[in-house]
Structure formats: C-alpha cells, structure tokens
Design a protein around this motif. Structure first.
Motif, mmCIF file in Angstrom:
data_model
loop_
_atom_site.group_PDB
_atom_site.id
_atom_site.type_symbol
_atom_site.label_atom_id
_atom_site.label_comp_id
_atom_site.label_asym_id
_atom_site.label_seq_id
_atom_site.Cartn_x
_atom_site.Cartn_y
_atom_site.Cartn_z
ATOM 1 N N PRO A 1256 0.809 -1.228 0.000
ATOM 2 C CA PRO A 1256 0.000 0.000 0.000
ATOM 3 C C PRO A 1256 0.837 1.270 0.000
ATOM 4 O O PRO A 1256 0.390 2.302 -0.496
ATOM 5 C CB PRO A 1256 -0.832 -0.133 1.282
ATOM 6 N N ARG A 1257 2.050 1.204 0.545
ATOM 7 C CA ARG A 1257 2.895 2.407 0.542
ATOM 8 C C ARG A 1257 3.259 2.822 -0.878
ATOM 9 O O ARG A 1257 3.453 4.006 -1.152
ATOM 10 C CB ARG A 1257 4.168 2.164 1.355
ATOM 11 N N TRP A 1258 3.390 1.849 -1.744
ATOM 12 C CA TRP A 1258 3.697 2.174 -3.138
ATOM 13 C C TRP A 1258 2.563 2.976 -3.758
ATOM 14 O O TRP A 1258 2.802 3.939 -4.486
ATOM 15 C CB TRP A 1258 3.922 0.894 -3.939
ATOM 16 N N VAL A 1259 1.326 2.546 -3.477
ATOM 17 C CA VAL A 1259 0.163 3.215 -4.077
ATOM 18 C C VAL A 1259 0.115 4.676 -3.643
ATOM 19 O O VAL A 1259 -0.180 5.566 -4.446
ATOM 20 C CB VAL A 1259 -1.134 2.490 -3.691
ATOM 21 N N ALA A 1260 0.426 4.920 -2.368
ATOM 22 C CA ALA A 1260 0.342 6.285 -1.842
ATOM 23 C C ALA A 1260 1.329 7.229 -2.517
ATOM 24 O O ALA A 1260 1.155 8.453 -2.462
ATOM 25 C CB ALA A 1260 0.587 6.273 -0.336
ATOM 26 N N GLU A 1261 2.370 6.678 -3.165
ATOM 27 C CA GLU A 1261 3.386 7.511 -3.808
ATOM 28 C C GLU A 1261 3.033 7.876 -5.252
ATOM 29 O O GLU A 1261 3.695 8.716 -5.856
ATOM 30 C CB GLU A 1261 4.738 6.784 -3.796
ATOM 31 N N ILE A 1262 1.999 7.251 -5.796
ATOM 32 C CA ILE A 1262 1.679 7.422 -7.216
ATOM 33 C C ILE A 1262 0.857 8.684 -7.434
ATOM 34 O O ILE A 1262 0.032 9.070 -6.603
ATOM 35 C CB ILE A 1262 0.929 6.183 -7.749
ATOM 36 N N ASP A 1263 1.071 9.324 -8.567
ATOM 37 C CA ASP A 1263 0.346 10.531 -8.916
ATOM 38 C C ASP A 1263 -1.167 10.275 -8.934
ATOM 39 O O ASP A 1263 -1.640 9.233 -9.394
ATOM 40 C CB ASP A 1263 0.796 11.014 -10.300
ATOM 41 N N THR A 1264 -1.885 11.239 -8.434
ATOM 42 C CA THR A 1264 -3.339 11.097 -8.295
ATOM 43 C C THR A 1264 -4.022 10.853 -9.637
ATOM 44 O O THR A 1264 -4.915 9.999 -9.746
ATOM 45 C CB THR A 1264 -3.923 12.360 -7.643
ATOM 46 N N GLU A 1265 -3.631 11.587 -10.660
ATOM 47 C CA GLU A 1265 -4.280 11.442 -11.956
ATOM 48 C C GLU A 1265 -4.042 10.057 -12.552
ATOM 49 O O GLU A 1265 -4.917 9.492 -13.222
ATOM 50 C CB GLU A 1265 -3.778 12.515 -12.922
ATOM 51 N N VAL A 1266 -2.860 9.486 -12.290
ATOM 52 C CA VAL A 1266 -2.576 8.135 -12.770
ATOM 53 C C VAL A 1266 -3.488 7.132 -12.073
ATOM 54 O O VAL A 1266 -4.043 6.225 -12.713
ATOM 55 C CB VAL A 1266 -1.093 7.780 -12.540
ATOM 56 N N LEU A 1267 -3.645 7.291 -10.776
ATOM 57 C CA LEU A 1267 -4.532 6.387 -10.037
ATOM 58 C C LEU A 1267 -5.967 6.496 -10.543
ATOM 59 O O LEU A 1267 -6.678 5.486 -10.657
ATOM 60 C CB LEU A 1267 -4.476 6.696 -8.539
ATOM 61 N N LYS A 1268 -6.381 7.681 -10.859
ATOM 62 C CA LYS A 1268 -7.738 7.859 -11.381
ATOM 63 C C LYS A 1268 -7.899 7.157 -12.723
ATOM 64 O O LYS A 1268 -8.919 6.489 -12.978
ATOM 65 C CB LYS A 1268 -8.044 9.351 -11.521
ATOM 66 N N SER A 1269 -6.914 7.301 -13.584
ATOM 67 C CA SER A 1269 -6.992 6.640 -14.891
ATOM 68 C C SER A 1269 -7.018 5.124 -14.735
ATOM 69 O O SER A 1269 -7.784 4.425 -15.421
ATOM 70 C CB SER A 1269 -5.800 7.051 -15.755
ATOM 71 N N LEU A 1270 -6.185 4.611 -13.846
ATOM 72 C CA LEU A 1270 -6.165 3.167 -13.613
ATOM 73 C C LEU A 1270 -7.515 2.688 -13.080
ATOM 74 O O LEU A 1270 -8.038 1.657 -13.523
ATOM 75 C CB LEU A 1270 -5.061 2.807 -12.619
ATOM 76 N N SER A 1271 -8.079 3.423 -12.152
ATOM 77 C CA SER A 1271 -9.359 3.003 -11.569
ATOM 78 C C SER A 1271 -10.472 3.046 -12.599
ATOM 79 O O SER A 1271 -11.344 2.166 -12.627
ATOM 80 C CB SER A 1271 -9.710 3.890 -10.366
ATOM 81 N N ASN A 1272 -10.436 4.048 -13.463
ATOM 82 C CA ASN A 1272 -11.454 4.114 -14.512
ATOM 83 C C ASN A 1272 -11.341 2.933 -15.465
ATOM 84 O O ASN A 1272 -12.339 2.347 -15.891
ATOM 85 C CB ASN A 1272 -11.325 5.429 -15.278
#
Length: 1307
Positions: A1256-1272
């Motif tokens: 989970p620490r890795w996820v917290a370091e990722i850019d927000t917009e990238v996480l949004k794109s992945l989730s979409n």
C-alpha cells in the motif's frame, strides 16, 4: 445585510408556513406555493430555506404537519436532504431524550435518504450543498481535514452520521463509559434555544419508555445498515484506511454496543452476532485481501490457498519454493570473488519483509523460510572442494549469526510490545517445527562437537546444574551419562538466546533434548586454560593464547575483557589479545561473532595514547598489533565474514591511514614480535595494502562495460564508494536505536572518526589510485629521465635482474637510457631503500621494461618470472600494481603470443586435454551443449605475452599460509584476465595451475568452465533455460526432475564420485559466473522471454489439453482440475520468483529500472508472432499476465524494498510512476498494446492487486491522476472493487474521486 424593520423573503416564508399550518394545508400544496414564491429570488436547493424551516420547527412549533412540510420540501429538492439531516443532527440528536417523537422522525428521514445519497448529490449545486453540510457539522474541526472537495465531505458526512447514532445509542443504554474513550465528539449540543429537559423518571410513562427503546433499536438497525449497504460501507472503508485511529475507536464502540446492548435484542432485523460480523476485522480490515483473492482467481483461475506448507524442502515446486530468492541470495553471498559493502543483515532483513508481503505470509512462515534456507546453505557444503574460496565458516556465519541477527532485527523493528511478543511466539513456533526435519539439522562433521555441547548445556540446565555462559569449555563431556548428541537446531537456539530473542525455556520444548541426568559431571581442573580462567585474571601466556585461539568466546563479557587488554595492555599482551580475537571467536563464535568483528575493526583504528607527542603517527607504535590483526583477518572466509556483517566500508577506512603511514617508511624500519620474527614497514604496508585491495575490484576499469546507462553489478565498488557508505553510517536517524545492526555500524565508524572521510584525506594513496586508473585506461607515458621515479625504476631493475649476464640493456619506457650495462654481482648491488609508495609509482614502468625486454629476447621467460618474483618478494604490495599492469596490457592486445612449449614457457600439455574433457563434462551434466573444443595436442598452446608472464609469476608461489593472502589477490585477477582472452586461454591457465596445485583440480576446472559463457552467448541462454527447467521440474536433467530449490542449486559442486564428476546444479554455475557478464540488459531480456515461454510449458506439463477445455466450463458450481491448476499457479509464481531474483542479482537496481521503464512496456506494445498461428488459450494468456505482474512487482520490491527505509526506495516513485503512467495511457486508449488482451487485462489486475494487498505504501506515492486513470480502466473491465481499493490507498488526494466512484458505481 437585513435592514431593521424591513420584511425579508424569509419573513414571508415563515408567514406562509404559519398560515399553512393554521389552515392544515396539504403538504404538496404548501411546497408548491413555497416554490412559486421563492423561485425568482432563491436557487434550489436552498441552504437558507432549510435553516429557516428547521429553526422554525425546533422547538416552538414541533408539530406533525410541519414535519410533513419539511419532508415535502426535501422531496421536491427545495432543500437538500443532506443539509436538512445535518441541521437536524445538531438539534434533534442532542435533545432526543425530551423530543422522542422528533428523534423518531429524524431516524425515519435518515433511513429514507442516507442510503439514496446518489440521488441527493446530482446536479449543479452538489459542491455548494456539501460545503454547507461541512459548515453546519463543523467537519473540518472534527476531522482536521481542511478541504472543499465534495467527495471527501460526503465521506466525512456519512462517518459523522453513523458515529453520532452510535454514541447516542451507547449513551441511551448507559454503555458509553464502557468504551475506551467515554467522551463523544459527535453528541454536539444544539446551537438553538436551550430546552429544559425535565426529570425523566417524573414524566416518563409506559408509551414513552417503549418509544425510547424503539428509537434506540431503530438507531442500531440503521447503524447496521450503514455497515451493510454497498455504498455507505464502501465510503466507511475509505475512513478505515485513511483515518485509522478514529476508525479503530469507532470499531471498539460498535463492539461494545454489539456485546452489551439490551435494545438490540428487540430487533427483528439485526442481532448481536450479525452486528459484530459487520464490523469485524475480517470484513473491514481484510476487505482488501478478500477482494484481491477473488480478483486473482480471474475468469479461469481458482484460488490456490495460503503459503503455509513447507513440504518438499529440497525438491518439487512446493509452496516453500516461493522463498527461493532467499536461497539464491544466501548462496550468492558465498561467492568469494567480491565483497559487499552493504551488510547481509540489512539485505536479508529487507528481503524477508519483501517476501512476507509479496507472498502474503505470516511471520511464522517467514521465520521458517529463513531457517530452512540457512540450513540448506550449510547442507550444500557437506563435501567442499579445496581452493581459495569461502568454505564452511562463511556458510555457518550466515546460518548461525547473520540469520539470528536478521530475526532480531525484524522483531525489534516493532514498536508495540504485544506485537513484539507475537513475533517472538512465531519465532518459537518456527524453531519447534524445525525439529521435524532431521535431514536438514544434521551438523557438518566439524561442528558436531559444538552442537553436542549446546545439547549438553540444555540437559544440564534442566537437571538443575549451574550452567554459566562459559560452561562449554569446562564440562568434561566424556563423563556425561547419557547421549548428548546435538544438531543444528541446538546451535540456532543458542544463537537466538545470545541475542535475547529467546530464553532458556526453549530447553523444555518437547523433543529438544533426550532427557535429564541425576548427577552433574565433573568440571575440568581449574588449571586447564580456558575462557573462564582468563576472565578471572589468568595471564595471556603462550598456553592460554593457544587455548583461547582454538575455542570461541561464549559471551560478550569475555570479548570485552580481551579487547580491553588489546587496547590498554603491554605490547606483548596487545599482540596476544589480537591473536586470540582473530581465532575461533571470529570464525566459529557464532553467538558473539558480530562483536568479534566489531572489536577487530576497532583495533585497526587504535586511539592515540594520552601522553603521545611524537611527530610521526601514533599508528607506528601499534605496528606489531596491527600486523597481527591484518594478517589474522586476511583469509577468504574472514573477509567474507566481515562483508556479511557490513564492516567492509569501515575496514577500508581503517586500512587507508595504515597504508598511508607505513607506506612512507623504508624497510630499515622494523619491529620484533614476541616469537622472534622481525617485521618491517614494508611487511605491515604490504599486508594492509593487499587486504585493502581485496575490498574493491581494483583490477577492473573505473567504468566497466555496460549497455546504455546500465553498468554491470559491482562496477561502483571503488574506494570512493566504500568511503561514502562508511560516511553514511555517521548519519543518525530515528530508527537507529531500534536497529542493532545499524547502531553497531554507526558506533564502529564513530569510534574511528566522527567526521566524514574521503580519499583526499590520504594524498599518497590517492596518487597511486589515480596512476592505477591511468594505467588501466591508457598506455604508460610520462617517465622523465633523471626524475626520482626514473631513479627508482633503475634501482629496481638492477635488483631484479642482477644475475642476468650480457651487455644488453633493459629500457624503461621513455627513459632514453639503459637501466644497466653488463653483468653485476649479487652482492655488489644493495637492496633499494625507498618508501613503499615510491616503489609502487615505479612498478608499472619496471614491469613494462621487463616485458618489453622479454618480447625482444633480451630476457628469457624464466628470468622474467624470477625477476618479477624478486620484486614481489621485496615489496609484496607491488604484486597489486603488477596485476593492474598485466590486466591493462592484455586488454590492449598489442603483445605477441607466447608459445607454452615447455622450453621457453611452462607447458600445459601434460593435462590440458584432461582439463578440457572435464570442462565438457561439467557443462554437459548441467545441460549446456557447446561446440566441441579442440584437443590439447591438436594446436599449439599460446597465451598473450602479459598473461603468460602473469601465470608464470603466480605459479612460482608456494601453496602455503604465508602466500595465501597474496595468491588470493592475484588469483581472481588471473582468472578474470584469462577469461577475457580467446579460448582456450583459460583451460591453459587452469592446466598450468593444476600441475602446481593438484588438490585444487576440481576448483580450477570449475573456474575454467565458467568462462565458456563469456565466449559463447548461446551457452548463457542454455544455462538460463536449464535453470528454469530444473526449478520447475520440466525436464529429466541429471540433478532432478522434481524441480524446486534442490534441483536449481543442488549440493554444491565437485567431483565426489569415483572416476567421474558429479553434475553441477545450473543455479550454482550461474551464480558463480554472472558477475563477469557485460551485457546484462540482453540477459534480462532473455530471462523475460524464458518466463513467458515457461508459462506455456507449465500449462502443457501440468494441465492436459482436455483439462484446459474442461476448465472453461462450470459444473455443479465448481471447476474441474482445481488441484492441477493450483499446482500450475504455484509454478507460475515460482517461475516469476526465479526470474525476478536472477534479474536483480544479475543487473542490480539499474537493470530493474530499465526493465520497468522500458522493457516491459516494449513487450506489451509488440506483437508476439510465435503465438499468432494458434493463439494461446485464455488460461495460458491469463497465466502469462499473472506471471508478469508477480515478476514486475517482485523485481521492484527486491530493488526498492517494501517500505521507505532504504536509499533505493527514494527512486521508486519515479520509475513505478512512469510504468503506471504507461498503463494509464493505454487504458485511456492513447496507445495500443499488441499482446493478447487476456494477458494485458490480467497483468494490470494482478499488478494492482499485488500493490493494494501487499504494498500500500507504493500506491500512496503514485500521482493522483494516474490512479484515477487506472481506476477508470478497471471499472470498465468490471473490476470495481479493485478500483475502489486502489483509490482508497491514494490518501486524501484520491478520496474525493473514490467517493464519487463509489456513489455512482452502478449508475
């Protein structure tokens, strides 16, 4: 601003409401009139209107019709239901005891609206509504979150509502005091008028009691619905992940309610057990794990269970094989050709945490994996071959000292006492399980005595004997009345007790010892020299020294006493104490070995005496003691032990000032040891300098061959790098006191100097180092006639070739004059009296002149070898410069070949064909097929002249202890040199050396066989393929057809069979040769290709075609072939684990970065044409995706770690973020992938699943917009739960998007 006396629109609203109330107007008509009156002046929904209506009702006009008016206004969206609920929560809930009916209405409104929250946040006023909610409820004060993002406010609103209900219910039932924090931040007093609450016992009647109980029951049912509802429970999951402390308090209060509530018993909707299940850890804390488990099943893949089985410890793709990286790292650390500046304790601690998280294992299994890998390491050296390589002492150091220190590190990293106790219990359980594997526990013959003493100690303790820490050297073992045979577990337990992670209760474990005795045996006589007598004050005479050298100390106190003598004693006592420290306490003192290493390192930086006032360095007065220590720790095993303990950087830092000082003196400065032996400044300098050079790859170019910006592993191992690592130990951190290894390294560094040290601090060493680099990089130049260096060259040449007859001269490079003319008698030429540093400056020119003379026939090969040996005998340190000169000259390729004919040069003909035959056998039994080599007699054996001169020099050395430290310096350089020359140079060198050292035959042949891979890239591919086949059990190789660790690493190497050679495990061969590979990127590409193809091989071998088809169908709710598929899944993970380990070991962090940033994206973008004719089945495609996901995540975890403790972790965000950005762009259809869609989808699902479940620490370091794109993208594939998990771990930055995602999930 309202002008006094002027009617406002809100006055009109109140007037309209009063009239409607008086006339009993229908609520729908009231709402219609209200809308018509306000639509021209107010935007709906109106927060101000909501405040007016709620204020009017509470409490002067608390009548049913007004509640209907309010409800109708909410229904027509004149007011936002969320705003109304917020206002009512502030007014109704605090007064629920006096306003029972109002509280009931509030609960009804809450139940009706909160679970349809999506309907209330659509429209253009969503953000304004949520800001109003935040202001009304003062959410920023309660949560500490200063944000205007509506999604975050929705989450906080839901948490506020359910928490307020919870505290109200606890308070109503008198349970609030049972919670850990009896105060409530949610039960806020009303901001409106004060209501006098009458005494309840005077005004209550039966109906009121019933209504209050009913209200409490309904409130609890709503709480349960909050936890059950798909939307609100997911919103609460965001709270559980991002506000851990508040969530834990909430959970504790729900548990109090569920266990003690009386009102709950009246509910027909929920019961105590169901409520506790809704809030349980299994549902919320492990919500992530359960979702990820289901995602890893995919469309065709079944769950393969937890990593708990450790059957098949040596063979087979059992679940224990998923700890394969441990075995590889342990075995790799046994390579004596290179030391590591990083402590093995730090490396293995990080690796153990990585594997625990990636394999989602327990601490019990993690500890067990460590012990089993350590024991396998020892068992692989049951029949060691002879040679200048680390042997059993290094393996025992890893198993009985390093691994216990790793376990201690893992336990002590925890800050919470009960967690540390849990880890200790897991440690105990893992050690108890070890007793079930007697084959692994059998001790090597040389440690049987130590194991027996450990077992004896336990028996004596259980029998009531007074067992001190030093009992083992005074017990008379022959008088023990029962069998006291011990094993490796007894030694491991003693090592753990010594580190205070176990206590003597371990002696009482079932089956730990054979029993007890009634009579304690006699102790040895007091006059017998032993550690106990030394501690009591016995002098360090010869007998005592001999006794203590052969028996390791058993406690830190004994070593501290010895160290005190070495620092403060007389000169003779210092030498004796240093001698003892270098003995068994260093090599076999596993319980105190880290302290022995520390004290020896400190002895190399002795403090200046308080009264010292000499002009020269105080180190000169310690010459004898320093020399004893330097020689004592110079063996291959000792250097590796220092390396494993992370002392190499400080060891180098301590040796540099010694070299700097003693290299400035002439050999006329000497000292006499107590034994009568005389040592000169040359001796001390040469021993220190030789040891220093073994700590870095001195004979390699400063920038080694590599591809692109990815140098080979180890290329940064330079003096500058060692000092940088040492200086980093001076930096303090918050975790220093909890990490005993880092604290020890810091203390040792500070004891030498509390200031950073750089190469510039040693000007003479720096001059030599720069000359050494120039010598390797370019041809010699710059020797000026008449200069001091030229004079030194002349003197050395005269000394070396004083017996040469004739008038021919030896010309130093660019000297312009001859070094000598005519013959000279030996006695007429005195030995030069130059400081060692001056001689080292001249050596390259001396060797160049001698080699040139030999090439032109002015020196015979024999005279050349004799002269070089005389130079090396005169100043042994000159061997290092001779090595660097020959290394550079061979690589230049300008010298004519030397014919090894037995006349001018030594001949390998006697056994060259035998050596080549054995090389073929080694490769063939390992599964490597190479073109046939030319027979020894079919062509003339030649070597490049510098190589011929070098090998001729080395074979003049005797194979004895005095020459060992110098051969250990020259040996690896000679092998590296020969390996880089055309075939069959290495077999020729091996043949010459096997004639010199017959007992090293196995070692020399094995070393020669490794060089085949440098000349034949296809052999590397074959070896890698065999590593995969052996590990996965996909062939019938000589080692094993079962696969697993045993097939990959076997049991070492050597000719242990009569008349033949045993097969060498492919993993051993690869680990011993990969450091010489230059193109590590190509090797990584090959490993990736083998991983991809191994998935299809696994499916073909483990799953028949019939089962593959049947797996696509479902019958009676269960899938066919679950057992076979579970095995296939385990093997896929094993293949990925092997791949990641080999990539990390071969190329280090640089290659891992290139893999993640470039190689993997390129693979996905390309089209695999090999499968286009008949594409892979869906199952194989999915398996490939999972294999790649596991491979990439494990590569990253091995390079960066799972936490942020290592310096490498600082680079994780950039490279991982770049890879995820590539995936996000593909999901946004900005780029198109060329691989199978099933592979692509399962790769992304698997990658994200591993990150959210393990990292989970890795996820917290990722850019927000990238996480949004992945989730979409995941949402489009139906992976909603995984998308939510991903967003939840992005922290507050992604909570807004996560909330919106959850609310609109099924719209």
């Amino acid at each position: 601003m309202v002008v006094p006396g002027r009617r406002t629109v809100w006055d009109c609203v109140i007037e309209l409401t009063k009239m409607a109330e008086e006339n009993c107007v229908d609520a729908r008509l009231y709402a219609s009139h209200l809308s018509a009156k306000l639509k021209s002046v107010v935007d709906f929904p109106s927060t101000e209107l909501a405040e007016i209506l709620v204020s009017y009702i509470c409490w002067d006009n608390n009548v049913p019709i007004l509640w209907k008016f309010l409800e109708r206004a909410m229904a027509l969206n004149l007011v936002s239901p969320l705003v109304v609920l917020s206002l009512l929560s502030n007014r109704v809930v605090p007064n629920r005891c006096s306003q029972l009916a109002a509280y009931r209405i509030y609960l009804e409104l809450l139940k009706r609206n909160i679970f349809r929250i999506k309907d209330h946040i659509s429209g253009p006023h969503y953000e304004n509504v949520m800001n109003s909610v935040a202001n009304i409820l003062r959410l920023s004060e309660l949560s500490g979150l200063e944000t205007s993002k509506p999604g975050i406010i929705v989450v906080e609103f839901v948490f506020k509502m359910v928490s307020q209900l919870l505290d109200a219910s606890l308070s109503d039932e008198g349970l609030l005091d049972l919670s850990q924090d009896s105060s409530s931040q949610w039960l806020i007093k009303s901001d409106g008028m004060e209501i006098d609450i009458p005494e309840r016992k005077n005004e209550k009647n039966g109906s009121q009691d019933k209504l209050q109980t009913s209200n409490t029951t309904m409130a609890i049912e709503i709480i349960a619905e909050f936890l059950r509802n798909n939307v609100t429970s997911r919103l609460l999951y965001l709270v559980s992940y991002n506000r851990v402390s508040e969530w834990n308090e909430f959970v504790q209060r729900v548990q109090v309610l569920g266990e003690n509530s009386l009102a709950l018993k009246n509910s027909k909707v929920i019961n105590s057990g169901a409520l506790l299940e809704l809030i349980s850890d299994r549902r919320f804390t492990c919500y992530r794990d359960s979702k990820v488990n289901s995602l890893w099943k995919s469309d065709a893949i079944v769950d393969y269970g937890s990593l708990a089985s450790f059957a098949g410890l040596c063979h087979g793709a059992s679940l224990s094989s998923l700890w394969l990286p441990l075995d590889l790292v342990f075995e790799d650390a046994m390579d004596g050709y290179q030391v590591n500046p990083t402590s093995a304790i730090e490396i293995i601690t990080g690796l153990a945490k990585t594997l625990k998280e990636i394999n989602r294992s327990t601490w019990h299994d993690t500890f067990l994996g460590l012990w089993i890998a350590a024991l396998r390491l020892v068992q692989r050296e049951r029949d060691p071959i002879e040679g200048p390589i680390p042997r059993l002492d290094t393996r025992l150091c890893m198993s009985l000292c390093i691994v216990p220190l790793v376990v201690a590190n893992l336990i002590e990293e925890e800050e919470i006492a009960f967690v540390m106790e849990k880890l200790r219990n897991d440690l105990i359980a893992s050690l108890q399980v070890l007793g079930e594997f007697p084959g692994l526990l059998a001790p090597p013959q040389c440690v049987v005595s130590a194991a027996n003493k450990a077992a004896t100690k336990a028996i004596l303790f259980l029998s009531g004997g007074n067992v001190g820490k030093s009992c083992s050297d005074v017990i008379n073992m022959k008088e023990m009345p029962i069998n006291c045979s011990g094993n490796m577990r007894h030694l491991i337990v003693e090592a753990c007790i010594a580190r205070n992670i176990l206590d003597t209760s371990a002696y009482s474990w079932p089956g730990y010892v054979n029993g007890r005795i009634n009579q304690i045996p006699h102790m040895l006589p007091n006059e017998v020299p032993c550690w106990s007598s030394f501690v009591k004050g016995a002098p360090l005479n010869v007998a005592m020294v001999n006794a203590l050298v052969s028996v390791p100390a058993s406690s830190l106190a004994e070593l501290e006493k010895l160290f005190e003598v070495a620092v403060k004693g007389s000169d003779d006592e210092k030498i004796s104490a240093a001698t003892v420290l270098c003995g068994a306490s260093l090599t076999r003192g596993w319980n105190i070995q880290e302290h022995a290493v520390e004290f020896l390192t400190r002895l190399l930086s002795p403090p200046a005496p308080a009264d010292y006032s000499g002009a020269e360095s105080h180190l000169i007065s310690y010459a004898c003691m320093l020399n004893v220590v330097i020689v004592g720790i110079g063996s291959v095993d000792s250097i590796q032990i220092f390396s494993l303990h992370g002392m190499v950087p400080q060891l180098a830092c301590s040796l540099m000032p010694i070299c700097e000082e003693f290299g400035s003196y002439t050999p006329s400065i000497s000292w006499t040891l107590p034994s009568g032996e005389e040592i000169s400044a040359y001796s001390v300098f040469s021993n220190a300098f030789t040891l220093l050079l073994k700590l870095w790859r001195f004979n390699h170019p400063p920038i080694e061959h590599g591809v692109g910006d990815v140098p080979t592993v180890g290329s940064q191992l330079t003096p500058e790098h060692l000092l940088l690592v040492r200086n980093s130990h001076l930096v303090t951190s918050e975790t220093l006191n909890r990490d005993r290894n880092r604290k020890r390294l810091s203390d040792v560094a500070r004891s030498a100097s509390s200031q950073p040290v750089f190469v510039d601090s040693f000007p003479k060493l720096k001059i030599w180092y720069r000359q050494h680099q120039r010598c390797i990089a370019s041809t010699l130049s710059g020797l000026t006639h008449g200069s001091p260096v030229h004079q030194t060259v002349e003197a050395l040449l005269n000394m070396m070739f004083r017996k040469v007859r004739g008038s021919q001269s030896l010309n130093p490079v660019n000297s312009g004059t001859s070094s000598s003319s005519g013959a000279a008698s030996e006695d007429s030429i005195p030995r030069p009296e130059f400081p060692a540093w001056d001689i080292l400056k001249a050596v390259p020119y001396v060797v160049d002149a001698a080699l040139t003379a030999c090439a032109h026939g002015r020196l015979s090969p024999r005279e050349l070898a004799t002269g070089l040996k005389d130079l090396a005998d005169f100043l042994p340190a000159s061997l290092a410069t001779i090595v660097s000169y020959f290394s550079s000259e061979v690589s230049r390729g300008v010298w004519k070949p030397a014919f090894m004919n037995g006349v001018d040069w030594p001949s390998p003909a006697t056994n060259l064909s035998n050596v080549e035959e054995y090389i073929k056998k080694i490769l063939a039994t390992t599964g490597v097929d190479i073109p046939s080599l030319a027979p020894g007699g079919s062509s003339r054996a030649t070597l490049p002249l510098p190589l011929a001169a070098f090998v001729s020099l080395t074979i003049t050395y005797k194979i004895d202890k005095a020459s060992e430290r110098f051969l250990n310096l020259a040996g690896p350089a000679l092998e590296c040199l020969a390996a880089g020359c055309p075939w069959p140079c290495m077999p020729i060198v091996a043949s010459l050396w096997t004639q010199k050292a017959k007992r090293w035959f196995d070692f020399l042949v094995f070393s020669a066989s490794r060089t085949v891979f440098l000349h034949n890239p296809d052999a590397v591919v074959q070896l890698l393929r065999n590593c995969f086949s052996a590990t996965l059990g996909l062939n019938a190789a000589p080692m094993s057809n079962d696969g697993g660790v045993g097939a990959l690493l076997g049991h070492g190497f050597g000719s242990h069979f009569y008349g033949g050679i045993s097969p060498v495990a492919p993993g051993i061969l690869y680990l011993r040769m990969y450091r010489a590979l230059r193109d590590t990127v190509s090797v990584t590409d090959e490993i990736l290709s083998l991983l991809i193809h191994s998935v299809a091989d696994i499916a073909q071998n483990r799953l028949s075609k019939e089962n593959l088809k049947r797996l696509k169908t479902v019958k009676n709710g269960s899938r066919y072939g679950q057992s076979s598929l579970a095995t296939a899944i385990t093997q896929v993970k094993l293949a990925a684990s092997l791949s990641a380990s080999l990539v990390w070991l071969t190329g280090g962090i640089g290659v891992v970065h290139q893999l993640i940033k470039e190689t993997i994206p390129s693979w996905f973008l390309s089209v695999d044409k090999s499968d286009r004719e008949e594409g892979p089945s869906d199952l194989v495609a999915e398996l490939r995706g999972h294999a790649l996901a596991y491979f990439v995540v494990l590569c990253g975890a091995l390079a960066w770690g799972v936490d942020s403790r290592s310096s490498a972790s600082k680079r994780r965000q950039g490279y991982l973020g770049s890879h995820l950005e590539f995936i996000a762009r593909a999901l946004d259809r900005k780029i198109t992938v060329g691989c199978e869609i099933a592979t692509w989808r399962t790769y992304i699902s698997g990658l994200v699943s591993l990150m959210v479940s393990c990292l989970p620490r890795w996820v917290a370091e990722i850019d927000t917009e990238v996480l949004k794109s992945l989730s979409n993208g995941l949402r489009q594939w139906g992976k909603e739960d995984l998308a939510i998990l991903l967003l939840s771990m992005g922290g507050i930055e992604t909570m807004d998007h996560a909330a919106d995602f959850i609310i609109h999930l099924h719209s």
